[in-house]
Design a protein around this motif. Structure first.
Motif, short mmCIF file in Angstrom:
data_model
loop_
_atom_site.label_atom_id
_atom_site.label_comp_id
_atom_site.label_asym_id
_atom_site.label_seq_id
_atom_site.Cartn_x
_atom_site.Cartn_y
_atom_site.Cartn_z
N ARG A 9 0.83 -1.20 0.00
CA ARG A 9 0.00 0.00 0.00
C ARG A 9 0.87 1.25 0.00
O ARG A 9 0.54 2.24 -0.65
CB ARG A 9 -0.90 0.00 1.23
CG ARG A 9 -1.91 1.12 1.26
CD ARG A 9 -3.00 0.92 0.22
NE ARG A 9 -3.94 2.03 0.23
CZ ARG A 9 -3.78 3.14 -0.49
NH1 ARG A 9 -2.73 3.26 -1.29
NH2 ARG A 9 -4.67 4.11 -0.43
N TYR A 33 -3.79 -2.71 -16.82
CA TYR A 33 -3.14 -1.41 -17.02
C TYR A 33 -2.35 -1.02 -15.78
O TYR A 33 -2.78 -1.29 -14.65
CB TYR A 33 -4.18 -0.30 -17.26
CG TYR A 33 -5.25 -0.58 -18.28
CD1 TYR A 33 -6.33 -1.41 -18.01
CD2 TYR A 33 -5.22 0.06 -19.53
CE1 TYR A 33 -7.32 -1.63 -18.94
CE2 TYR A 33 -6.21 -0.16 -20.46
CZ TYR A 33 -7.26 -0.99 -20.16
OH TYR A 33 -8.26 -1.21 -21.08
N TYR A 35 -0.96 2.62 -14.23
CA TYR A 35 -0.99 4.07 -14.35
C TYR A 35 -0.09 4.67 -13.28
O TYR A 35 0.04 4.14 -12.18
CB TYR A 35 -2.40 4.62 -14.16
CG TYR A 35 -3.31 4.48 -15.35
CD1 TYR A 35 -4.00 3.30 -15.59
CD2 TYR A 35 -3.49 5.54 -16.24
CE1 TYR A 35 -4.84 3.17 -16.69
CE2 TYR A 35 -4.34 5.43 -17.33
CZ TYR A 35 -5.00 4.25 -17.55
OH TYR A 35 -5.83 4.14 -18.64
N GLN A 37 0.21 8.19 -11.07
CA GLN A 37 -0.50 9.42 -10.72
C GLN A 37 0.38 10.26 -9.80
O GLN A 37 0.53 9.97 -8.61
CB GLN A 37 -1.84 9.13 -10.04
CG GLN A 37 -2.66 10.38 -9.78
CD GLN A 37 -4.02 10.09 -9.19
OE1 GLN A 37 -4.28 9.00 -8.69
NE2 GLN A 37 -4.92 11.06 -9.25
N GLY A 42 -3.70 14.05 -13.11
CA GLY A 42 -4.49 12.87 -13.42
C GLY A 42 -3.59 11.68 -13.71
O GLY A 42 -2.41 11.85 -14.02
N PRO A 43 -4.11 10.48 -13.56
CA PRO A 43 -3.31 9.29 -13.86
C PRO A 43 -2.82 9.27 -15.31
O PRO A 43 -3.54 9.71 -16.21
CB PRO A 43 -4.29 8.13 -13.61
CG PRO A 43 -5.30 8.69 -12.67
CD PRO A 43 -5.45 10.12 -13.07
N LEU A 45 -1.13 6.70 -18.26
CA LEU A 45 -0.89 5.29 -18.60
C LEU A 45 0.59 5.02 -18.79
O LEU A 45 1.27 5.71 -19.54
CB LEU A 45 -1.65 4.93 -19.88
CG LEU A 45 -1.47 3.48 -20.36
CD1 LEU A 45 -2.11 2.50 -19.39
CD2 LEU A 45 -2.03 3.30 -21.76
N LEU A 91 -1.12 3.00 -9.92
CA LEU A 91 -2.45 2.40 -9.96
C LEU A 91 -2.48 1.25 -10.96
O LEU A 91 -1.99 1.38 -12.08
CB LEU A 91 -3.49 3.44 -10.38
CG LEU A 91 -3.67 4.64 -9.45
CD1 LEU A 91 -4.47 5.73 -10.16
CD2 LEU A 91 -4.37 4.21 -8.18
N LYS A 103 -15.33 -0.25 -19.31
CA LYS A 103 -15.13 0.24 -17.95
C LYS A 103 -13.88 -0.37 -17.36
O LYS A 103 -13.64 -1.58 -17.48
CB LYS A 103 -16.34 -0.15 -17.11
CG LYS A 103 -16.22 0.17 -15.62
CD LYS A 103 -17.46 -0.29 -14.88
CE LYS A 103 -17.34 -0.02 -13.39
NZ LYS A 103 -18.56 -0.46 -12.65
N LEU A 104 -13.08 0.46 -16.71
CA LEU A 104 -11.90 0.00 -15.99
C LEU A 104 -12.20 -0.08 -14.50
O LEU A 104 -12.89 0.77 -13.95
CB LEU A 104 -10.72 0.95 -16.20
CG LEU A 104 -9.79 0.65 -17.37
CD1 LEU A 104 -10.51 0.72 -18.70
CD2 LEU A 104 -8.58 1.57 -17.34
N PHE A 106 -10.26 -0.09 -10.89
CA PHE A 106 -8.98 0.31 -10.36
C PHE A 106 -8.74 -0.27 -8.97
O PHE A 106 -9.67 -0.39 -8.15
CB PHE A 106 -8.89 1.84 -10.26
CG PHE A 106 -8.67 2.52 -11.57
CD1 PHE A 106 -9.73 2.82 -12.40
CD2 PHE A 106 -7.38 2.88 -11.97
CE1 PHE A 106 -9.53 3.46 -13.62
CE2 PHE A 106 -7.18 3.52 -13.18
CZ PHE A 106 -8.25 3.80 -14.00
N GLY A 107 -7.47 -0.58 -8.69
CA GLY A 107 -7.05 -0.89 -7.34
C GLY A 107 -6.84 0.38 -6.53
O GLY A 107 -6.95 1.49 -7.07
N SER A 108 -6.53 0.22 -5.24
CA SER A 108 -6.33 1.39 -4.37
C SER A 108 -4.98 2.04 -4.56
O SER A 108 -4.75 3.14 -4.06
CB SER A 108 -6.50 0.98 -2.91
OG SER A 108 -7.80 0.51 -2.68
#
Lengths: 115, 115
Positions: A9, A33, A35, A37, A42-43, A45, A91, A103-104, A106-108
């Protein structure tokens, strides 16, 4: 349904050290994916996989970043050596297909601090 | 190249009043557009998406957005803000790349909801 899992984390390292992040996508999702950030942005890729093949890594700094997705499931992203400007949240996301408009999920994220 | 511009980095509203988060897009063809929300220490979550069907798109938690081609806009609205809406919101455009589905994020709008 379990979501996208990421670990660790949080991570704090010194510059020039190496670090690795892990991602487990939603079961059955073929597209994965990574990303980056940066705070206040913004994130962006870094890399996109379709199963275990790379379909887009045009924004991955390949001199220091690498990623793999063995067996088309889990993925790891590595930075070696890290620089101060790599401090960011990384991410992972997955989707069931790579169709436009898909739709994607996302993890935390993994928050990386490079000192 | 496709891109999105979020016109406000911060928006502050009172609970119970309307929310308006502005987004303009640039695209050489009909885009797929999204709004994602990011709560602190949580993953990005899809609010709604536009993929060339109805121009007024309804999403989760009472949010909606209208695609206006003449104005190249995709503003996010909600009639009545709730404290739980406080988060960062990202306008996103989807690009079909050589085999992939690339999401380009805006810089984000931080929504603050006051009592």
């Amino acid at each position: 349904e379990a979501g996208v899992a990421q670990s660790p984390r949080y991570k704090i390292i010194e510059k020039r050290q190496s670090v690795a992040f892990w991602c487990n996508p939603i079961s059955g999702h073929a597209t994965l994916y990574w990303y980056q950030q940066i705070l206040g942005q913004g994130p962006k890729l870094l890399i996109q996989f379709q199963n275990n093949g790379v379909v887009d890594d045009s924004q991955l700094p390949k001199d220091r970043f690498s990623a793999e997705r063995l067996k088309g499931v889990d993925s790891t992203l590595k930075i070696q050596p890290a620089k101060l400007e790599d401090s960011a949240v990384y991410l992972c996301a997955s989707s069931s297909s790579r169709a436009r408009g898909e739709k994607l999920f996302f993890g935390s994220g993994t928050q990386l601090s490079v000192l | 190249a496709q891109s999105v511009t979020q016109l406000d980095s911060h928006v502050s509203v009172s609970e119970g009043t309307p929310v308006l988060l502005r987004c303009n897009y640039s695209s050489s063809y009909s885009p797929s557009l999204f709004w994602y929300v990011q709560h602190p220490n949580k993953g990005l979550q899809l609010l709604l998406k536009y993929t060339s069907a109805a121009t007024l798109v309804k999403g989760i938690n009472g949010f909606e957005a209208e695609f206006k081609k003449s104005e190249t806009s995709f503003h996010l609205t909600k009639p009545s803000a709730h404290m739980s809406d406080a988060a960062e919101y990202f306008c996103v455009v989807s690009t079909r790349t050589g085999g992939g589905n690339k999401l380009t994020f805006g810089t984000g709008t931080q929504l603050k909801v006051e009592l």
